[in-house]
Design a protein around this motif. Structure first.
Motif, PDB file in Angstrom:
ATOM      1  N   VAL B   8       0.873  -1.167   0.000  1.00  0.00           N
ATOM      2  CA  VAL B   8       0.000   0.000   0.000  1.00  0.00           C
ATOM      3  C   VAL B   8       0.909   1.214   0.000  1.00  0.00           C
ATOM      4  O   VAL B   8       1.923   1.226   0.701  1.00  0.00           O
ATOM      5  N   ILE B  10       1.231   5.348   0.635  1.00  0.00           N
ATOM      6  CA  ILE B  10       0.633   6.473   1.348  1.00  0.00           C
ATOM      7  C   ILE B  10       1.342   7.747   0.891  1.00  0.00           C
ATOM      8  O   ILE B  10       2.576   7.820   0.926  1.00  0.00           O
ATOM      9  N   GLN B  17       8.881  14.315   8.087  1.00  0.00           N
ATOM     10  CA  GLN B  17       7.867  14.335   9.144  1.00  0.00           C
ATOM     11  C   GLN B  17       7.166  12.992   9.295  1.00  0.00           C
ATOM     12  O   GLN B  17       6.809  12.596  10.396  1.00  0.00           O
ATOM     13  N   ALA B  18       6.933  12.320   8.174  1.00  0.00           N
ATOM     14  CA  ALA B  18       6.096  11.120   8.224  1.00  0.00           C
ATOM     15  C   ALA B  18       6.851   9.881   8.710  1.00  0.00           C
ATOM     16  O   ALA B  18       6.264   9.015   9.372  1.00  0.00           O
ATOM     17  N   PHE B  68      -2.191  14.763  -6.475  1.00  0.00           N
ATOM     18  CA  PHE B  68      -3.060  14.033  -5.534  1.00  0.00           C
ATOM     19  C   PHE B  68      -3.124  14.773  -4.200  1.00  0.00           C
ATOM     20  O   PHE B  68      -4.196  14.969  -3.628  1.00  0.00           O
ATOM     21  N   ARG B  72      -6.532  16.017  -2.635  1.00  0.00           N
ATOM     22  CA  ARG B  72      -7.152  15.207  -1.582  1.00  0.00           C
ATOM     23  C   ARG B  72      -6.435  15.272  -0.245  1.00  0.00           C
ATOM     24  O   ARG B  72      -6.962  14.795   0.762  1.00  0.00           O
ATOM     25  N   GLY B  73      -5.224  15.782  -0.223  1.00  0.00           N
ATOM     26  CA  GLY B  73      -4.475  15.799   1.030  1.00  0.00           C
ATOM     27  C   GLY B  73      -3.782  14.477   1.281  1.00  0.00           C
ATOM     28  O   GLY B  73      -3.897  13.519   0.504  1.00  0.00           O
ATOM     29  N   GLU B  74      -3.043  14.412   2.381  1.00  0.00           N
ATOM     30  CA  GLU B  74      -2.285  13.206   2.715  1.00  0.00           C
ATOM     31  C   GLU B  74      -3.220  12.013   2.950  1.00  0.00           C
ATOM     32  O   GLU B  74      -4.319  12.177   3.462  1.00  0.00           O
ATOM     33  N   GLY B  75      -2.730  10.838   2.608  1.00  0.00           N
ATOM     34  CA  GLY B  75      -3.518   9.634   2.884  1.00  0.00           C
ATOM     35  C   GLY B  75      -3.194   8.521   1.912  1.00  0.00           C
ATOM     36  O   GLY B  75      -2.182   8.560   1.192  1.00  0.00           O
ATOM     37  N   LEU B  76      -4.069   7.509   1.894  1.00  0.00           N
ATOM     38  CA  LEU B  76      -3.864   6.330   1.053  1.00  0.00           C
ATOM     39  C   LEU B  76      -3.836   6.736  -0.413  1.00  0.00           C
ATOM     40  O   LEU B  76      -4.756   7.399  -0.904  1.00  0.00           O
ATOM     41  N   GLY B 119     -12.481   5.071  -8.065  1.00  0.00           N
ATOM     42  CA  GLY B 119     -11.569   5.970  -7.352  1.00  0.00           C
ATOM     43  C   GLY B 119     -10.310   5.365  -6.763  1.00  0.00           C
ATOM     44  O   GLY B 119      -9.594   6.043  -6.041  1.00  0.00           O
ATOM     45  N   VAL B 120     -10.017   4.095  -7.097  1.00  0.00           N
ATOM     46  CA  VAL B 120      -8.837   3.446  -6.498  1.00  0.00           C
ATOM     47  C   VAL B 120      -7.750   3.237  -7.558  1.00  0.00           C
ATOM     48  O   VAL B 120      -7.983   2.572  -8.568  1.00  0.00           O
TER      49      VAL B 120
END
Lengths: 128, 128
Positions: B8, B10, B17-18, B68, B72-76, B119-120
């Motif tokens: 996956v 991200i 930071q992450a 992206f 949509r901001g940070e995420g999957l 959407g994936v």
């Protein structure tokens, strides 16, 4: 602590529309269910070895998945990671100030809050 | 056709930071890399059994991950599913009118377009 990616949940507006899409991709629908406590209808596609993809449609706009869809649209909603002991993992995370979303045991498995993961809703699944 | 959830990805604004966030969750950073052809810096966290989580930060705003993040901001960002034969899978999908994103072999693995999956972004990884 995390052992593997157990499953992935995809938020969709309509299972009626999304199930045929995923079947066309070669996935086989295993079963459908309703989880009122989480406000979703579910469709499960097993990949074998216990791993699966799950589609969810919200039971209403004011559910977590309904709010996700109005904010971000259809797409990846959460990843569920296998851990040996969910209670222990939750205790460890809470002790470190990581935001969690506890869930009553009968309502499923708890979460790590996206605010503590750079935007990823992570569910903790107990697997030995 | 799909065998398991291989990894996956991200999307994050900053690996600096992450990475500590994911280390705090108990994950162990395996390695970092740069993939100029995809416009990302990468950080890999192995879960064992070949499964992994990958964090990516964009090399610029006008990269796929940069766009992206602004939308949509940070995420999957994507899920990568294992298939026995990527070329065969791509041919099957294209024959069914499913939108794909071919990639030069040296630049990595191809994708199924989110427009054909509710959407994936799905990446196809060849695993025997």
């Amino acid at each position: 602590m995390f052992k593997w990616i157990d499953h992935v949940i995809i938020a969709v507006n309509s299972l009626e529309q999304a199930i045929p899409t995923y079947e066309k991709l070669g996935l086989k629908l295993d079963r459908r269910a309703k989880m009122a406590s989480q406000g979703v209808n579910q469709a499960f596609f097993n990949l074998g070895s216990g791993h699966y993809l799950e589609l969810v449609e919200p039971l209403g706009a004011e559910t977590p998945v309904g709010r996700f869809l109005s904010r971000r649209g259809e797409g990846l909603y959460l990843i569920a990671l296998a851990v040996a002991d969910v209670s222990e993992a939750m205790k460890t995370f809470e002790g470190q100030g990581i935001r969690t979303i506890p869930v009553e045991p009968e309502a499923g498995a708890p979460f790590v809050h996206p605010g503590s993961t750079h935007g990823v809703l992570i569910q903790l699944i107990e697997r030995r």
